[in-house]
Design a protein around this motif. Structure first.
Motif, short mmCIF file in Angstrom:
data_model
loop_
_atom_site.label_atom_id
_atom_site.label_comp_id
_atom_site.label_asym_id
_atom_site.label_seq_id
_atom_site.Cartn_x
_atom_site.Cartn_y
_atom_site.Cartn_z
N LEU A 177 0.84 -1.19 0.00
CA LEU A 177 0.00 0.00 0.00
C LEU A 177 0.88 1.24 0.00
N GLY A 178 0.36 2.31 -0.60
CA GLY A 178 1.08 3.59 -0.55
C GLY A 178 0.96 4.21 0.83
N SER A 179 1.60 5.35 0.99
CA SER A 179 1.60 6.02 2.29
C SER A 179 0.45 7.02 2.39
N LEU A 180 0.22 7.49 3.61
CA LEU A 180 -0.86 8.43 3.90
C LEU A 180 -0.27 9.67 4.56
N GLU A 181 -0.83 10.83 4.21
CA GLU A 181 -0.38 12.08 4.81
C GLU A 181 -1.60 12.91 5.19
N GLU A 182 -1.55 13.55 6.34
CA GLU A 182 -2.58 14.52 6.71
C GLU A 182 -2.21 15.87 6.10
N TRP A 183 -3.19 16.50 5.47
CA TRP A 183 -2.93 17.82 4.88
C TRP A 183 -4.19 18.68 5.07
N ASP A 184 -4.11 19.60 6.03
CA ASP A 184 -5.24 20.47 6.32
C ASP A 184 -5.05 21.81 5.63
N PHE A 185 -6.16 22.42 5.25
CA PHE A 185 -6.13 23.67 4.51
C PHE A 185 -6.86 24.76 5.27
N GLY A 186 -6.22 25.91 5.43
CA GLY A 186 -6.86 27.06 6.05
C GLY A 186 -7.52 27.91 4.98
N TRP A 265 -26.48 24.31 0.12
CA TRP A 265 -26.56 23.60 -1.16
C TRP A 265 -25.42 24.02 -2.09
N GLY A 266 -24.20 23.88 -1.58
CA GLY A 266 -23.02 24.02 -2.41
C GLY A 266 -22.47 25.42 -2.55
N GLY A 267 -23.15 26.43 -2.03
CA GLY A 267 -22.65 27.79 -2.18
C GLY A 267 -21.31 28.00 -1.53
N ILE A 268 -21.19 27.60 -0.26
CA ILE A 268 -19.93 27.72 0.47
C ILE A 268 -18.96 26.62 0.03
N VAL A 269 -19.48 25.40 -0.04
CA VAL A 269 -18.61 24.23 -0.23
C VAL A 269 -17.92 24.23 -1.58
N SER A 270 -18.62 24.59 -2.65
CA SER A 270 -17.98 24.58 -3.96
C SER A 270 -16.80 25.55 -3.99
N GLY A 271 -16.97 26.72 -3.39
CA GLY A 271 -15.86 27.67 -3.32
C GLY A 271 -14.71 27.15 -2.50
N GLU A 272 -15.02 26.47 -1.39
CA GLU A 272 -13.96 25.92 -0.54
C GLU A 272 -13.19 24.82 -1.24
N ILE A 273 -13.89 23.97 -1.99
CA ILE A 273 -13.20 22.89 -2.70
C ILE A 273 -12.25 23.47 -3.74
N VAL A 274 -12.70 24.43 -4.52
CA VAL A 274 -11.84 25.05 -5.53
C VAL A 274 -10.65 25.72 -4.86
N GLU A 275 -10.90 26.43 -3.77
CA GLU A 275 -9.81 27.11 -3.06
C GLU A 275 -8.82 26.11 -2.48
N ALA A 276 -9.33 25.04 -1.86
CA ALA A 276 -8.45 24.05 -1.25
C ALA A 276 -7.64 23.29 -2.29
N VAL A 277 -8.27 22.94 -3.42
CA VAL A 277 -7.53 22.24 -4.48
C VAL A 277 -6.43 23.13 -5.03
N GLY A 278 -6.73 24.42 -5.20
CA GLY A 278 -5.68 25.35 -5.65
C GLY A 278 -4.52 25.39 -4.68
N GLY A 279 -4.81 25.46 -3.37
CA GLY A 279 -3.76 25.44 -2.37
C GLY A 279 -3.00 24.14 -2.33
N PHE A 280 -3.73 23.03 -2.55
CA PHE A 280 -3.10 21.71 -2.55
C PHE A 280 -2.13 21.59 -3.71
N LEU A 281 -2.51 22.04 -4.88
CA LEU A 281 -1.63 21.95 -6.05
C LEU A 281 -0.39 22.83 -5.86
N ALA A 283 1.03 23.53 -3.05
CA ALA A 283 1.88 22.93 -2.02
C ALA A 283 2.48 21.59 -2.45
N HIS A 284 2.01 21.03 -3.57
CA HIS A 284 2.47 19.72 -4.02
C HIS A 284 2.87 19.81 -5.49
N PRO A 285 4.05 20.32 -5.78
CA PRO A 285 4.48 20.56 -7.16
C PRO A 285 4.67 19.30 -7.99
#
Length: 473
Positions: A177-186, A265-281, A283-285
């Protein structure tokens, strides 16, 4: 809540309220342990800012005195979301099985001290619990993000466990199995979004990897469970970095956090997902930003459809049993109106067009540029298959990259073995096609048909594969 006297069949109504999950007597028969929503007893169980409607899926524990009708909200300041609770005959304390963010854990409520404490069993994700009637022994089924399900005996008094049965020990003995990492986004809102990252076996930071983003986005967190319907370990083993995040509105992080789900109904969450994915990318080049896909199911399927109307950050998307039209879902199936009674409390199509109209992915289908795979059980009583069919039809009219697979005889979950295997393979094949540039698996499963002349707009072909799945293309 009604008591029935078994000696003379007489009944007594103790109280009337909404969102009651369960009720059980205390060991001495004098009080009742009730699991119910934060708003079941007025303001007693609420712990949200003034003017905020709590999320009644964020289950709370109450002690009810039938003689005085007094209510004690014992979990009001307890952030984990309760799954189940037992009032022990052995010591008079209450034992709690609860979601604590991405963990599923056991807790004890000391009825004398009126305080909660975690029972540290060394288990990350408890899936099932059965507690003995007269002592503190329990049988526990537990797993972890990298550990298949095992069965343990547990001494809840001494916080000890003993392995009873490891059903997959032999099968996984030679599995890497591959490894696991915790990665929290502010987020920009100031809230922390808990996340997990699954890496492929043999991960090399000097390579560039495709990525799959998984979320539910609704009222439950995505926990540290192994396998399941959306097996992150399997996706990682096929060469993907998998990012799992829990946006605002999930239970298990306290009532103030879960309340963001209500009337969103997705108003907050959709923005958070896009923001978090941008931050994730950022931070992970080692992840190729041009090869990022997303997938969600049920409410998460709705999130997929909404996301692809609002962003082009994803190169492929999958919606299983997703909702394309909140209004039609509200009036259909077994769950629509009931679910919205919590998720859209006091809101209806006639008084909240900002939710029931403006958040419908179907009404923004012309903004979709991401290749989208729609999956659905033909007999889905929760989210009727018309929710996928509406979006499919719209995107075909618009000439977008869309495919739709309907699994005959399957409900909200695809459970038939052969159909389940074909469904799981279709998910990976779709991502391979668009994120790896490898369409061979997909084309082998669903060979393209050469049209002798251009088909009219909206035309569809319907194929029945070997597993009874209807493929529309």
């Amino acid at each position: 809540l009604i008591t029935l006297d078994l000696t003379d069949q007489s009944t007594e109504i103790l109280f009337s309220g909404a969102w009651i999950r369960s009720a059980s007597w205390s060991p001495d028969g004098g009080k009742i342990l009730i699991l119910a929503g934060p708003s079941t007893f007025g303001d007693k169980g609420k712990n949200v800012p003034e003017g905020t409607i709590p999320n009644d899926y964020d289950l709370q524990a109450y002690i009810f005195d039938p003689a005085t009708r007094d209510i004690e909200a014992i979990s009001r300041d307890f952030d984990p979301a309760i799954n189940n609770a037992w009032w022990s005959r052995a010591d008079g304390d209450i034992y709690i099985f609860a979601e604590d963010g991405t963990y599923n854990l056991m807790f004890r409520f000391d009825t004398g001290k009126k305080a909660f404490e975690r029972i540290d069993l060394g288990l990350d994700y408890i899936d099932k619990v059965d507690i003995a009637r007269d002592d503190l022994t329990a049988v526990v089924g537990a797993m972890g993000a990298l550990q298949p399900l095992r069965v343990y005996s547990a001494d809840l008094g001494k916080s000890r466990v003993k392995l009873l049965y490891d059903p997959t020990a032999e099968k996984f003995a030679s599995t890497e199995l591959g490894s696991l990492e915790e990665w929290d986004f502010g987020s920009a809102s100031g809230r922390t979004l808990e996340g997990l990252v699954y890496y492929p076996p043999g991960f090399d930071r000097d390579r560039h990897y495709p990525c799959i983003v998984y979320y539910y986005g609704g009222t439950s967190p995505v926990g540290r469970y192994f396998g399941g319907r959306y097996p992150k370990n399997l996706w990682a083993a096929n060469g993907y970095v998998v990012y799992v995040l829990n946006p605002s509105g999930a239970t298990g992080y306290g009532q103030a956090f879960s309340a963001f789900h209500v009337n969103d109904w997705g108003g907050i969450v959709s923005g958070e997902i896009v923001e978090a994915v941008g931050g994730f990318l950022e931070a992970h080049p080692f992840i190729d930003p041009e090869r990022v896909g997303c997938i969600g199911a049920s409410y998460g399927g709705f999130m997929t459809q909404l996301l692809v109307t609002r962003t082009d950050i994803f190169s492929a998307a999958i919606s299983h049993a997703g909702i394309s039209d909140i209004t039609s879902y509200w009036g259909e199936g077994y769950w629509g109106a009931l679910y919205n009674a919590v998720a859209a409390a006091n809101s209806f199509p006639w008084n909240r067009p900002d939710i029931f109209v403006e958040r419908r992915p179907l009404f923004s289908a012309d903004k979709v540029t991401t290749p989208l795979l729609l999956l659905h059980g033909a007999s889905d009583t929760n989210v009727p298959p018309g929710e996928s069919e509406q979006m499919y039809t719209a995107l075909k009219f618009l000439g977008r990259d869309v495919e739709y697979i309907k699994y005959e005889g399957q409900n909200h979950f695809i459970l038939d073995y052969k159909k389940r295997a074909a469904w799981s393979n279709a998910i990976l094949a779709w991502f391979d096609r668009w994120l790896k540039g490898e369409p061979e698996w997909w084309n082998d499963m669903y060979p393209p048909i050469e049209e002798p002349e251009p088909a009219p707009i909206g035309a569809r072909r319907i194929d029945l594969d070997d597993y009874g799945a209807v493929m529309m293309g």
